[in-house]
Write an enzyme that holds these catalytic residues in place. Structure first.
Site, PDB file in Angstrom:
ATOM      1  N   LYS A   1     -65.671   6.935 -64.965  1.00  0.00           N
ATOM      2  CA  LYS A   1     -64.705   6.022 -66.343  1.00  0.00           C
ATOM      3  C   LYS A   1     -65.278   7.355 -67.072  1.00  0.00           C
ATOM      4  CE  LYS A   1     -62.172   2.567 -64.182  1.00  0.00           C
ATOM      5  NZ  LYS A   1     -60.603   2.946 -64.064  1.00  0.00           N
TER       6      LYS A   1
ATOM      7  N   ARG B   1     -57.647   0.217 -53.489  1.00  0.00           N
ATOM      8  CA  ARG B   1     -56.589   0.202 -51.961  1.00  0.00           C
ATOM      9  C   ARG B   1     -57.757   0.966 -51.331  1.00  0.00           C
ATOM     10  NH1 ARG B   1     -54.251   5.605 -54.832  1.00  0.00           N
ATOM     11  NH2 ARG B   1     -55.188   4.447 -56.970  1.00  0.00           N
TER      12      ARG B   1
HETATM   13  N1  BES Z   1     -59.534  -1.053 -61.774  1.00  0.00           N
HETATM   14  C1  BES Z   1     -58.902   0.494 -61.913  1.00  0.00           C
HETATM   15  C2  BES Z   1     -57.275   0.528 -62.355  1.00  0.00           C
HETATM   16  C3  BES Z   1     -57.546   0.331 -63.781  1.00  0.00           C
HETATM   17  C4  BES Z   1     -56.859   1.218 -64.887  1.00  0.00           C
HETATM   18  C5  BES Z   1     -56.983  -0.537 -64.353  1.00  0.00           C
HETATM   19  C6  BES Z   1     -57.339   0.652 -66.871  1.00  0.00           C
HETATM   20  C7  BES Z   1     -56.402  -1.491 -65.885  1.00  0.00           C
HETATM   21  C8  BES Z   1     -56.885  -0.761 -66.683  1.00  0.00           C
HETATM   22  C9  BES Z   1     -58.793   1.326 -60.361  1.00  0.00           C
HETATM   23  O1  BES Z   1     -59.830   1.149 -59.746  1.00  0.00           O
HETATM   24  C10 BES Z   1     -58.453   2.388 -61.052  1.00  0.00           C
HETATM   25  O2  BES Z   1     -59.921   3.348 -61.144  1.00  0.00           O
HETATM   26  N2  BES Z   1     -57.775   3.203 -60.799  1.00  0.00           N
HETATM   27  C11 BES Z   1     -57.827   5.154 -60.842  1.00  0.00           C
HETATM   28  C12 BES Z   1     -57.087   5.454 -60.458  1.00  0.00           C
HETATM   29  C13 BES Z   1     -57.294   6.971 -59.812  1.00  0.00           C
HETATM   30  C14 BES Z   1     -58.046   7.689 -60.061  1.00  0.00           C
HETATM   31  C15 BES Z   1     -55.345   8.162 -58.472  1.00  0.00           C
HETATM   32  C16 BES Z   1     -56.770   5.046 -62.427  1.00  0.00           C
HETATM   33  O3  BES Z   1     -55.407   4.387 -62.650  1.00  0.00           O
HETATM   34  O4  BES Z   1     -56.992   5.514 -62.896  1.00  0.00           O
HETATM   35 MN    MN Z   2     -61.852   2.449 -60.404  1.00  0.00          MN
END
Ligand code: BES
Ligand code: MN
Ligand code: ZN
Length: 500
Positions: free
Chosen positions: A279, A354
């Site tokens: 991230k 997921r």
């Molecule tokens: N924990 C995150 C989702 C999230 C992001 C929650 C920002 C709250 C605030 C999740 O694990 C994630 O990283 N999801 C990705 C999925 C993508 C790579 C398809 C996302 O939402 O960017």
């Molecule tokens: Mn994630």
């Protein structure tokens, strides 16, 4: 949490540090206020005449030394338009009054319930809402601030004043309900607000085990047990972390022996750096909240146990960090988890929620529950779609979704449904495995739910994406900055109705 009682009585006779009375739009007092007004002679009428206090919602004025009353202060609290009063407004008003009086140094307070009808609500509902407002509004997480004593709590107790003694029994039951539910919410907040170096998978397991009770059996699987159970999707995400994973199973039996349980599944990512698909830096610290689904499930079990709810519950929490150690899982990897007939191509290691949920859902489905409800901070896309005022709701069962929407509206722990038309499933097709773990830029919240749907079989299932609701860095009337405990009040209402 401070002590709250219920009582029937008159405002001028209360000896607490403060008495809170509702004031309606147009400077109108309700019955309790009128009684005090009579006892006080001219003080209140002259105050109402002089001050520019309109009774508009949320505005308050505090009067000191009201003649004929024992209390040191009378707070007139604007309740707004009498016809527009709601349970949620009661929650907000109670939170506001409690915080203001606490900051002002009051130790005890009598809060008069507005003697007004709230559509669709009983007296018990009103008492519950006010108590929830006080307990949720006073919540703070300041254990790591050495100078927190500068704003030490002064408020010790509150008394919710109702009009008639005949309603006291009902009001006491409502108070007990509020106490368990707010306790569950605040427990969930505490867990989620702990930083990732404290709240590890192991810590979550310990916290869950500590909830054990005559009716609640908790099993915490360590790495070896997880391997034996074939929870390989959880293990794949865990590969990049130096901390061992946990798989927590809670079994609460408050209902009939033969009744299949309601399964509650919660995402327990104690820190999500994204893994190899790292991230970006800004706000990455917020990813300690990526276990808010797990926290909600634990909060619900705590409250349900305390209330002896007459339902059976199965809780399932997969927990790990998502980091990028040398053994981390990688884009391109193909894994097979607990559900043996589905292979998963990893295309983004940051779509890890997921993945660990696939094992938890498959495990839960194998126990043949009556229905499955999962809670997960699953997608950033949900934050974009719904912001912080509603959790995303998806699922495969109309009746279950309708019931959750009704509970969401009633509790104000709100949900909003997103569609799961079958065409969306095409976005998670893989060229090389059965499915892939991302579905492209479009409809990210829905395609994440499509992924989950593959692991629940034909069991009625609802998915709550709480990414936007589980924490709030701005803070709100009912929730300090940080974790909100989203999902706990929603599900408690849903389960309480189910038990009737
Ligand atoms: N924990 C995150 C989702 C999230 C992001 C929650 C920002 C709250 C605030 C999740 O694990 C994630 O990283 N999801 C990705 C999925 C993508 C790579 C398809 C996302 O939402 O960017
Ligand atoms: Mn994630
Ligand atoms: Zn995550």
């Amino acid at each position: 949490m401070i002590t709250i009682n219920v009582k029937a009585g008159h405002a001028h006779k209360q000896r607490d540090d403060a008495v809170v009375l509702p004031l309606l739009e147009g400077r109108k007092l309700t019955d309790s206020g009128k009684a005090l007004q009579q006892a006080s002679g001219k003080t209140i009428p002259s105050f109402l005449r002089k001050q520019d206090l309109s009774g508009s919602f949320g505005k308050s004025r505090t009067l000191y030394g009201v003649t004929g009353a024992f209390t040191r202060r009378v707070m007139l609290l604007g309740a707004g338009d009498a016809k527009k009063l709601t349970l949620h407004k009661l929650r907000l008003l109670a939170a506001k009054a409690a915080r203001k009086l606490d900051a002002g140094g009051a130790q005890d307070v009598s809060l008069f319930l507005p003697e007004l009808a709230v559509r669709g609500a009983t007296l018990a509902d009103k008492v519950q809402a006010v108590a929830e407002g006080i307990w949720l509004g006073l919540y703070r997480f300041d254990k790591y601030q050495h100078h927190a004593h500068q704003h030490n709590r002064t408020l010790q107790s509150a008394t919710i004043m109702i009009a008639s003694r005949r309603d006291l029994d009902e009001a006491r039951l409502a108070l007990a309900r509020a106490s368990a539910i707010a306790g569950g919410v605040n427990f969930a907040r505490d867990l989620a607000n702990e930083p990732g170096n404290v709240c590890t998978p192991e810590y979550l397991g310990e916290q869950a085990a500590a909830l054990s009770h005559a009716q609640l059996n908790v099993t915490v699987m360590d790495r070896q047990a997880i391997e034996q159970a074939g929870l390989n999707a959880l293990l794949a995400v865990n590969q990049g972390s130096a901390k061992a994973p946990r798989f927590i199973v809670l079994d609460y039996r408050g209902g009939a022996q033969a009744d299949a349980p309601v399964a509650l599944v919660g995402k327990g990512l104690t820190f999500d750096a994204g893994g190899i698909s790292l991230k970006p830096g800004p706000q990455m610290e917020e990813m300690k909240y990526d276990m808010c689904g797990a926290a909600a499930v634990l909060g619900i079990f705590k409250a349900a146990t305390e209330l002896n709810l007459a339902v059976n519950l199965l809780g399932v929490i997969p927990s790990t960090e998502n980091l990028l150690g040398a053994a981390a899982y990688k884009p391109g990897d193909i894994i097979t988890g607990h559900k043996k007939d589905i292979s998963i191509e990893i295309q983004n290691t940051d779509a890890e929620g997921r993945i660990i949920l696939s094992d938890a859902l498959s495990y839960a489905a194998a126990q043949q529950p009556a229905e499955i409800i999962d809670f997960a901070t699953l997608t950033g896309a949900c934050v974009i779609a719904l912001g912080s005022h509603a959790s995303g709701l998806m699922g495969n069962d109309e009746k279950l979704k309708q019931a959750l929407k009704a509970s969401g509206d009633f509790t104000y722990d709100r949900v909003w449904e997103l569609p799961m038309h079958e065409e969306y499933q095409e976005q998670i097709k893989s060229d090389i495995a059965d499915i892939r773990n991302i579905g492209g830029r479009e409809a990210g919240t829905i395609t994440a739910a499509c992924f989950l749907s593959r692991f629940v079989g034909d069991i009625p299932w609802a998915h709550l994406d709480i990414a936007g609701t589980a924490w709030n860095m701005k803070g709100s009337e009912l929730s300090a900055k940080g974790a909100t405990g989203a999902g706990v009040r929603l599900l408690m209402d849903y389960l309480i109705r189910k038990q009737r």
